[in-house]
Design a protein around this motif. Structure first.
Motif, short mmCIF file in Angstrom:
data_model
loop_
_atom_site.label_atom_id
_atom_site.label_comp_id
_atom_site.label_asym_id
_atom_site.label_seq_id
_atom_site.Cartn_x
_atom_site.Cartn_y
_atom_site.Cartn_z
N ILE A 232 0.83 -1.21 0.00
CA ILE A 232 0.00 0.00 0.00
C ILE A 232 0.87 1.26 0.00
O ILE A 232 0.61 2.22 -0.73
CB ILE A 232 -0.95 -0.02 1.22
N GLU A 233 1.93 1.22 0.79
CA GLU A 233 2.85 2.36 0.84
C GLU A 233 3.42 2.63 -0.55
O GLU A 233 3.41 3.77 -1.05
CB GLU A 233 3.98 2.03 1.84
N ALA A 234 3.90 1.58 -1.21
CA ALA A 234 4.49 1.73 -2.53
C ALA A 234 3.45 2.21 -3.54
O ALA A 234 3.71 3.05 -4.40
CB ALA A 234 5.10 0.41 -2.99
N HIS A 235 2.22 1.68 -3.43
CA HIS A 235 1.14 2.10 -4.33
C HIS A 235 0.86 3.60 -4.16
O HIS A 235 0.67 4.33 -5.13
CB HIS A 235 -0.12 1.28 -4.01
N SER A 236 0.89 4.06 -2.92
CA SER A 236 0.57 5.48 -2.66
C SER A 236 1.66 6.39 -3.24
O SER A 236 1.40 7.54 -3.58
CB SER A 236 0.37 5.74 -1.17
N SER A 239 1.19 7.91 -6.87
CA SER A 239 0.46 9.16 -7.11
C SER A 239 0.81 10.12 -5.98
O SER A 239 0.19 10.09 -4.92
CB SER A 239 -1.04 8.91 -7.20
N PRO A 240 1.83 10.97 -6.23
CA PRO A 240 2.44 11.77 -5.17
C PRO A 240 1.45 12.64 -4.39
O PRO A 240 1.73 13.01 -3.26
CB PRO A 240 3.45 12.64 -5.92
N GLN A 241 0.28 12.94 -4.98
CA GLN A 241 -0.64 13.82 -4.24
C GLN A 241 -1.31 13.10 -3.08
O GLN A 241 -1.95 13.72 -2.25
CB GLN A 241 -1.67 14.46 -5.19
N ARG A 242 -1.16 11.77 -3.01
CA ARG A 242 -1.77 11.10 -1.86
C ARG A 242 -0.81 10.11 -1.21
O ARG A 242 -1.19 9.00 -0.82
CB ARG A 242 -3.08 10.42 -2.26
N PHE A 288 -8.83 3.30 -3.55
CA PHE A 288 -8.20 2.76 -4.76
C PHE A 288 -9.25 1.99 -5.54
O PHE A 288 -10.35 1.73 -5.04
CB PHE A 288 -6.99 1.89 -4.41
N ASP A 289 -8.86 1.62 -6.74
CA ASP A 289 -9.75 0.93 -7.65
C ASP A 289 -9.72 -0.57 -7.41
O ASP A 289 -8.68 -1.12 -7.08
CB ASP A 289 -9.20 1.17 -9.06
N SER A 290 -10.83 -1.19 -7.61
CA SER A 290 -10.90 -2.64 -7.48
C SER A 290 -9.85 -3.31 -8.38
O SER A 290 -9.23 -4.30 -8.02
CB SER A 290 -12.30 -3.10 -7.87
N ALA A 291 -9.63 -2.71 -9.56
CA ALA A 291 -8.68 -3.28 -10.52
C ALA A 291 -7.22 -3.15 -10.06
O ALA A 291 -6.32 -3.77 -10.64
CB ALA A 291 -8.86 -2.59 -11.88
#
Ligand SMILES: NC(=O)c1ccc[n+]([C@@H]2O[C@H](COP(=O)([O-])OP(=O)(O)OC[C@H]3O[C@@H](n4cnc5c(N)ncnc54)[C@H](O)[C@@H]3O)[C@@H](O)[C@H]2O)c1
Ligand SMILES: [Zn+2]
Length: 346
Positions: A232-236, A239-242, A288-291
């Protein structure tokens, strides 16, 4: 820890076993915490101060080289002492610099962030990032001591407090049910109420690390919430705004992994519900998106702790105890993420 922590540091310096003393901090900790430190540890007034920019970017080999050069420029010898005054960035960076300069000089940690106090400064892991990958280069380097002075937290913002609180909640969940209950009942901004809880968390981390210093097995209990949390950390970060802070991602990871613990018949449903309720109240939902499920799994696979095909999780068997190395499939991970995604919906 406690009222005498900094007096103990002053006593250590009084032994006069070091040729020279350096204090390393970042721009925030030198501004907010150094005056208080010098007030309470008069022997440090003669020390040289080294400053690095605040933030993860300072965990970098170029910054290490600057500090090594600075030490060498002042002819620091093998008997120099480095005092690391700051959060996890300063203790990771300073610990690494101390562990490598002239094959190792002494260091002590004076953590100033909540995460630093309950987690990063304890356990002797040090290191820096490489090409955007976290903690790629580092050494185990035992500090001479860790000195926890709670009043430093006065200047720390609420978001940073919650960042550290996530690790404290984890300590309760994997090790000490009473600690978890006490955290659930506490008011965060009251430092007097927080102080004993910080001490207990730091003691839990120290106890676990002492029993398994090199992470052969037991220390893995501390990974609870972190396998999915790191994804989750890496996913965030994509998109630097979140961008999430580490603790915020771990809080979500703990919800997902507590849910998996229930799904795999290790944890009862009531305990899971209590955990999810507590964490959802403290941390804002991450959308986040289901996909995106596949992307999370991909990012988790890049994590150096997930070797081979299957994930190995630390899951809960009750509030206050955990089981390490539980195999979990990618499909189960995605199910847990989907569960969390729907939980956050109004
Ligand atoms: N070695 C380990 O075992 C271990 C464990 C957990 C985390 N870490 C590392 O710790 C780092 C994160 O630590 P962190 O969350 O403390 O980050 P950090 O050191 O960047 O501190 C967070 C922010 O708070 C500021 N700050 C710190 N203390 C303050 C104070 N008293 N008043 C005002 N501002 C203050 C800092 O300048 C920074 O801007 C990461 O790099 C992570 O990898 C290491
Ligand atoms: Zn963590």
């Amino acid at each position: 820890m406690g009222r005498d922590a900094l007096r103990a540091l002053d006593r250590l310096l009084g032994k006069d076993t070091h040729s020279e003393v350096f204090v390393l901090g970042d721009e925030n900790t030198l501004r907010h915490c150094l005056p208080e430190l010098l007030g309470r540890v008069p022997r440090l007034r003669e020390a040289h101060t080294l400053s690095v920019p605040a933030g993860e970017r300072s965990k970098d080999l170029a910054v290490c080289a600057d500090i090594w050069n600075h030490l060498a420029g002042r002819a620091a010898d093998r008997h120099a002492l480095l005092v690391c005054l700051g959060g996890g960035v300063v203790s990771d960076l300073g610990g690494f610099v101390a562990g490598t300069y002239k094959r190792g000089i002494d260091c002590v940690h004076v953590p100033t962030s909540l995460l630093g106090m309950v987690d990063a400064s304890i356990g002797s892991k040090t290191g820096v990032d490489l090409s955007g990958l976290k903690n790629m280069v580092g050494v185990f380097h035992d500090p001479l001591g860790v000195y926890i002075h709670i009043p430093f937290l006065k200047s720390l913002g609420k978001r940073e407090l919650l960042n550290g609180l996530a690790e404290m909640i984890k300590h309760g969940l994997v090790w000490d049910a009473q600690h978890w209950e006490a955290i659930s009942a506490a008011t965060l901004h009251d430092l007097d109420a927080l102080a004993p809880l910080v001490q207990r968390s730091a003691a839990i981390k120290a106890e676990v690390v002492k029993k398994d210093p090199r992470e052969a097995s037991l220390r893995k209990v501390l990974n609870f919430g972190h396998t999915i949390g790191h994804g989750i950390e890496a996913h965030s970060w994509e998109s630097p705004q979140r961008m999430l802070l580490h603790g915020e991602a771990v809080a979500i990871g703990m919800i997902c992994e507590a849910w998996l613990s229930w799904r795999m018949d290790l944890l009862d449903r009531e305990s899971y519900d209590r955990i999810a309720t507590q964490l959802m109240q403290l941390y804002k939902p991450y959308q986040f998106d289901s996909a995106d499920g596949h992307r999370f799994v991909e990012l988790m696979r890049n994590d150096k702790k997930n070797r081979g095909g299957q994930f190995r999780f630390t899951l809960l068997t009750a509030i206050g105890s955990a089981k390490v190395d539980v195999p979990v499939s990618a499909a189960q991970v995605q199910e847990a993420l989907e569960h969390y995604r729907l939980l956050g919906r109004p």
